[in-house]
Design a protein around this motif. Structure first.
Motif, PDB file in Angstrom:
ATOM      1  N   MET A 252      46.138  20.015  11.786  1.00 28.89           N
ATOM      2  CA  MET A 252      45.770  18.447  10.929  1.00 28.89           C
ATOM      3  C   MET A 252      46.148  17.718  12.471  1.00 28.89           C
ATOM      4  N   ASP A 253      46.138  16.261  12.654  1.00 30.62           N
ATOM      5  CA  ASP A 253      46.355  15.497  13.108  1.00 30.62           C
ATOM      6  C   ASP A 253      47.651  15.623  13.205  1.00 30.62           C
ATOM      7  N   GLU A 254      48.832  15.082  13.290  1.00 34.11           N
ATOM      8  CA  GLU A 254      49.744  15.113  12.822  1.00 34.11           C
ATOM      9  C   GLU A 254      50.506  13.742  11.736  1.00 34.11           C
TER      10      GLU A 254
ATOM     11  N   HIS B 172      45.735  16.018  18.286  1.00 35.13           N
ATOM     12  CA  HIS B 172      47.114  15.044  17.896  1.00 35.13           C
ATOM     13  C   HIS B 172      48.604  16.049  17.325  1.00 35.13           C
ATOM     14  N   SER B 173      47.923  17.086  17.144  1.00 30.28           N
ATOM     15  CA  SER B 173      48.595  18.141  15.861  1.00 30.28           C
ATOM     16  C   SER B 173      49.599  19.066  16.924  1.00 30.28           C
TER      17      SER B 173
ATOM     18  N   SER C  90      39.160  10.562   7.276  1.00 32.08           N
ATOM     19  CA  SER C  90      39.425  11.878   7.838  1.00 32.08           C
ATOM     20  C   SER C  90      38.886  13.283   6.696  1.00 32.08           C
TER      21      SER C  90
ATOM     22  N   ALA D 128      47.812  13.371   9.703  1.00 29.86           N
ATOM     23  CA  ALA D 128      46.810  12.740   9.624  1.00 29.86           C
ATOM     24  C   ALA D 128      46.202  11.831  10.511  1.00 29.86           C
TER      25      ALA D 128
ATOM     26  N   GLY E 163      44.518  10.718  13.213  1.00 30.10           N
ATOM     27  CA  GLY E 163      43.910  10.656  14.539  1.00 30.10           C
ATOM     28  C   GLY E 163      42.494  11.136  14.169  1.00 30.10           C
ATOM     29  N   SER E 164      41.534  11.454  14.902  1.00 28.49           N
ATOM     30  CA  SER E 164      40.415  11.635  14.385  1.00 28.49           C
ATOM     31  C   SER E 164      39.051  12.932  15.173  1.00 28.49           C
TER      32      SER E 164
ATOM     33  N   GLY F 127      38.650  14.478  12.819  1.00 27.46           N
ATOM     34  CA  GLY F 127      40.435  14.307  11.912  1.00 27.46           C
ATOM     35  C   GLY F 127      40.625  13.748  11.401  1.00 27.46           C
ATOM     36  N   SER F 128      41.224  13.593  10.977  1.00 26.93           N
ATOM     37  CA  SER F 128      42.401  14.762  10.965  1.00 26.93           C
ATOM     38  C   SER F 128      42.472  15.802  10.028  1.00 26.93           C
TER      39      SER F 128
ATOM     40  N   THR G 291      41.936  15.953  15.785  1.00 26.84           N
ATOM     41  CA  THR G 291      43.297  16.916  15.267  1.00 26.84           C
ATOM     42  C   THR G 291      43.739  17.804  16.554  1.00 26.84           C
TER      43      THR G 291
END
Lengths: 506, 520
Positions: free
Chosen positions: A130-132, A141-142, A184, A134, A136-137, A159-160, A139
């Motif tokens: 997942m994006d950090e 930002h993981s 998300s 959650a 982001g759109s 994402g997330s 992932t």
């Protein structure tokens, strides 16, 4: 040969899996092992899972098989494996929320939804990327690398919750749990050709789910079909005294509703403000065709206006960062999480600052700064205060719209999956992905994304969003199931069946 | 930061002189730890003195994903406190997050109430006793209450390795989260004007009256020395005749009623010296030092402190129904001041006796002792005499303790009184018995039995002793027979000595006189 057999099992729907397990045609151990085998083969390419738990999953599977052999009464999804977004705390199993800050965090307790999954006797395959926190759109930002879209490995899975949707789309799990703060669950479903539901706010307990924005977060199911999603929805939903915002009312009959085939007399509202301009041609085309199919199912299409939806994005990006800035304050290296100790004899404050600097990624820092600013005295009224007023207006827009229509529909996401790296340097472009999904979070109403087909220009899946009034989640499943069946007929199969074979990358 | 050291007092002017030029404005913020069984937002136990970090859970440790749930009993206590303080009770109010970073606060925000307190706009009429040595009537001062709100306590930091126990100079700190999440009610007065030179006494009387009220409500054990009642005192001065408030300081760590009065008085004299010198008061928190009787500079505090309050999204609003509020109103105890007047009448104490009893915090124990069967006079004699004297020094390092913490219960005292009135013990034996009870040897009867304390009831033994003493002292007998009846004292002393103290002196006197055929 065994690989082929395994692959065959993974291609069943959750409903079929449950039926065959009940019949004794397959065992949960076989089914779980088939998914684990596929994960071993494909996860290095996709990065959908951050953690896989073969021992735990197989132990549950064998336990279910033993219980079934002993003739015990078992829950409907007993033995059907599931993936859990890495935002839900799992006792004894690392839970990172996609952040370096929690890279080694092992929760001492289970989130309520995890307890419910365990009570449903579903083997937990692992935790999804997942994006950090959650945010982001895509992932991307993981902290642990992006997940790749099974339809096109160079594109984002949304994402997330890209990990959960990609896992389901790639048959690495029949079902997955997601969380949806601004889209998300729904946007990843749209760009991976899968189904995802954000239930009514308060329908599913948030206890033990790492908070992004408390007043917006909601947990929900990810699946390949509407009926599958309904089964998981039923497992997840229900009152929890540990969550003060949890609804103390019976769960709507989503499973019953997912058998709907006829929509005669149903009024379907098309929201003028979230369609047309700004939406990719192929996405809009599939949406327009879906409206025709809804008419064919007996529904009446009406146009409704939600004049304040235009302010939703702005309000959302004040409320979310404000709540997030406070929710994420606890990550200070004092009790758990990453600790960065500067040279010399630093004070607690210096350790906190250094740890937060090292533990959080840029997007998280950006939103913490935004939220801290928006809540500051002198700015509160102009930003957080105004945003709350907009939120009230959006809720009123929904109320008015639901007087004219039983459900609302729109494209889920303005575009199909974009390329990895395309929008990481442009936060605003990234944020715009959620333009159609955010209003539901602000108002607390339920929403679902189902595949509407593939866009002509790129052969990638597009999503259609269904929105219903609060506590009327069953309407999503009624409309979703009827439309899904109709589209399957007219398009010659489920959209997900058009996904290409995944090429393993070293 | 100030260059002030803990040892160095700042310049002050004599109190009377300060009062000739300035008017004080005081404000008091009192934090009360509620005595609920569980914490404000989770099910953890709240007992005092448990091993560090044994009364914690994901919620009060602020673990990822944990969520709060409001303790309904705490809300009821808050409403009852509000009603007892003559406050309005909100129809609908929310919790808010007060955001700041500190290691003893697990979430780095405190869940509190901000602009929507549960109770607001009340008052408490406080009786200020006459000053020592002055022949004046007590006066009643109305303390206006601005608000009473609910919040959670923080953990407790212990700073290790420094000389002062303060964070400055410490090598590291230990945090005990048992206290994190304990329900607190913060009660804030409006700025109090018009008390003049009596302001320090008003402050003390208010905190004392509030303590009595909270005790009567049975919502807290209100022990200032354990921190279950904590007082911050705001003080400012303005030139006499002015209506514009001066800059205030907030003195923390004021942990006894006496300290409240002393700290306010000290700050008034310090402010006066600063203002006399033409300087300005720095708005800051100050620390009270009980031992030296001074305050020292703490953290600068200004209205620019930004806690970024916003409504707590993890909790739903608190909306007590009017029926619930009325139901709670019906549970309010008798107002402590009224109760005091009633008890004085029942017990037949003089004004002075009653005031001493109240000041010593002994009214409650005396009431319980009387209820257990003792006479009001005996109850007062024991609690205000021997026991009060011991309470002054029974604490650690000679510190004072509460009467009830001595280890003697009202039931014990009533039992002791019973042993005296039944004639089993004389006064001196009763004191020895009490000694044993204090030493934990058991109930008064058990102690008296174990120590063999009992007046000799055998008249034969006493008569023998009397005869022996009369025979041995013909000269004294002569005097008595000659009309000097008071000389009998010398004989009584000898009889008691012969009986090794285990005789009733009154009875001995009567026997001697009877034997000599003299009229007492």
């Amino acid at each position: 040969m065994s690989t082929t057999l395994s692959d065959d099992l993974t291609r069943l729907s959750a409903v079929q899996m449950a039926d065959r397990l009940a019949d004794g045609a397959i065992t949960s151990e076989q089914l779980t092992q088939a998914h684990l085998d596929r994960i071993v083969r494909l996860n290095p390419t996709l990065n959908a899972y951050l953690l896989v738990d073969p021992e735990g999953a197989l132990a549950t599977a064998r336990e279910v098989d033993r219980a079934r052999a002993a003739g015990e009464d078992l829950p409907r999804l007993a033995g059907v494996p599931v993936a859990v977004k890495d935002i839900a705390c799992t006792e004894g199993m690392t839970t990172t929320a996609g952040s370096r800050m929690l890279a080694d965090f092992v929760p001492p307790y289970d989130a309520t939804i995890v307890t419910r999954i365990r009570d449903a006797r579903m083997p937990i395959l692992g935790k999804t990327n997942m994006d950090e926190f959650a945010m982001g759109s895509s992932t991307e930002h993981s902290a642990f690398g992006p997940t790749r879209n099974p339809w096109d490995l160079d594109r984002i899975p949304g994402g997330s919750g890209g990990g959960s949707s990609a896992a389901v789309a790639a048959y690495l799990a029949p079902l997955a749990v997601g969380s949806d703060t601004g889209g998300s669950i729904r946007q990843p479903a749209a760009v991976t050709g899968t189904v995802g539901t954000k239930p009514t706010y308060g329908a599913v307990s948030r206890y033990g789910v790492i908070a992004l924005a408390s007043s917006l977060d909601q947990i929900g199911p990810c699946a390949r079909t509407v009926a599958d999603a309904a089964l998981l929805h039923e497992v997840l939903a229900g009152h929890d005294p540990m969550d003060s915002t949890s609804i103390d009312a019976p769960v709507p009959d989503v499973v019953g509703a997912s058998g709907t085939t006829d929509l005669t007399g149903l009024r379907v509202g098309v929201v003028r403000e979230i369609s047309g301009e700004g939406f990719q041609a192929g996405v809009q085309a599939r949406f327009d065709e879906a409206l025709d199919q809804l008419r064919a199912l007996g529904a009446e299409i009406v146009e409704v206006s939600c004049p304040h939806f235009g302010y939703a994005m702005a309000a959302y990006y004040l409320i979310l960062p404000s709540e997030a800035s406070s929710n994420l304050a606890r990550y200070d290296a004092m009790r758990y999480g990453l600790r960065e100790t500067p040279e010399g004899s630093p004070s607690a404050e210096q350790v906190m600052a250094a740890s937060r600097d090292a533990g959080f990624g840029d997007e998280v820092k950006r939103r913490i700064i935004l939220g801290t600013y928006a809540l500051s005295s002198g700015y509160y009224d102009a930003y957080y205060g105004q945003a709350q007023k907009v939120r009230t207006l959006i809720a009123r827009d929904f109320e008015a719209a639901f007087e004219q229509a039983d459900v609302l529909v729109s494209p889920t996401s303005p575009t199909t999956a974009f390329a990895l790296g395309d929008k990481t340097e442009d936060p605003m472009a990234m944020y715009l992905n959620d333009i159609a999904t955010i209003p539901a979070n602000l108002a607390g109403v339920p929403g679902m994304s189902i595949p509407s087909g593939t866009a002509d220009e790129d052969s990638l899946p597009a999503g259609l969003q269904i929105l219903a009034p609060a506590m009327q989640d069953q309407r999503l499943y009624a409309v979703g199931a009827a439309l899904e069946a109709r589209l399957r007929e007219t398009q010659g199969g489920y959209v997900i069946e058009q996904a290409p074979e995944i090429e393993v990358r070293a | 930061m100030s260059t002030q050291t803990a040892a160095g007092a700042e310049k002050t002017v004599p109190f009377e002189e300060a009062m000739s030029r300035y008017e004080p404005v005081i404000g008091l913020e009192v934090h009360v730890e509620l005595g609920t069984r569980t914490k404000m937002f989770c099910g953890c136990a709240t007992g005092f003195g448990a091993d560090p970090n044994t009364q914690t859970c994901p919620v009060c440790l602020g673990l990822p994903g944990a969520l709060p749930v409001v303790n309904a009993t705490a809300v009821e206590s808050a409403i009852r406190i509000g009603l007892a303080l003559n406050c309005e009770i909100a129809d609908w109010c929310r919790f808010a997050r007060k955001n700041y970073f500190y290691p003893d606060m697990p979430k780095n925000f405190q869940t509190s109430q901000y602009d929507e307190p549960i109770a607001f706009e009340g008052y408490l009429d406080v009786e200020v006793p006459p000053r020592e040595g002055l022949d004046e009537e007590p006066f009643v001062f109305r303390v206006e209450i601005e608000r009473a709100h609910m919040e959670e306590d923080t953990g407790k930091s212990t700073h290790v390795g420094g000389a002062t126990g303060r964070i400055h100079g410490a090598s590291h700190s230990l945090v005990d989260y048992n206290r994190a999440g304990i329900p607190l009610i913060e009660i804030v007065t409006k700025p109090l004007t018009g008390a003049g030179e009596r302001a320090p006494e008003v402050a003390k009387a208010y905190v004392g009256a509030l303590r009595d009220l909270l005790r009567a409500l049975d919502v807290s054990d209100v022990k200032m020395e354990q921190g279950s009642l904590r007082c911050d005192a705001n003080v400012s001065l303005m030139p006499t005749g002015s209506e514009r408030f001066g800059t205030r300081t907030e003195t923390k760590n004021v942990n006894s009623l006496r300290s409240v009065e002393r700290a306010v008085r000290y700050e008034m004299t310090r402010h006066a010296a600063v203002l006399d010198a033409g300087a300005t008061i720095l708005q800051e928190t100050r620390h009270w030092h009980e031992d030296t009787g001074i305050t020292t500079s703490g953290r600068p505090k200004s209205d620019a402190d930004d806690y970024r309050y916003f409504p707590e999204p993890d909790l739903v609003p608190v909306a007590p129904s009017r029926e619930d509020v009325e139901r709670l109103r019906a549970t309010l105890p008798e107002n402590p001041a009224q109760r005091r007047r009633r008890l004085q009448e029942e017990w037949g104490y003089t004004d002075l006796e009653m005031r001493d009893v109240v000041n010593a915090g002994a009214a409650e124990v005396i009431e319980e002792t009387v209820a257990a069967g003792a006479s009001a006079a005996a109850a007062r004699k024991w609690w205000m005499g021997e026991l009060a004297r011991r309470a002054k020094t029974a604490g650690e390092g000679g510190a004072s303790v509460e009467l009830l913490d001595l280890g003697v219960s009202p039931a014990h005292v009533a039992e002791l009184d019973g042993l005296v009135t039944s004639g089993r013990l004389n006064d001196s034996m009763a004191r020895q018995t009490l000694e044993g009870v204090l030493a934990g040897e058991g109930t008064p009867t058990e102690v008296a039995d174990a120590r063999g304390l009992e007046l000799v009831q055998d008249d034969g033994a006493l008569q023998a002793a009397v005869d022996e003493v009369i025979a041995a002292n013909p000269d004294v007998v002569e005097k008595i027979r000659g009309g000097k009846v008071q000389a009998v004292g010398a004989l009584i002393g000898q009889v008691m000595k012969t009986m090794r103290g285990q005789a009733d002196a009154g009875k001995a006197r009567q026997l001697i006189l009877d034997t000599l055929g003299v009229e007492g």
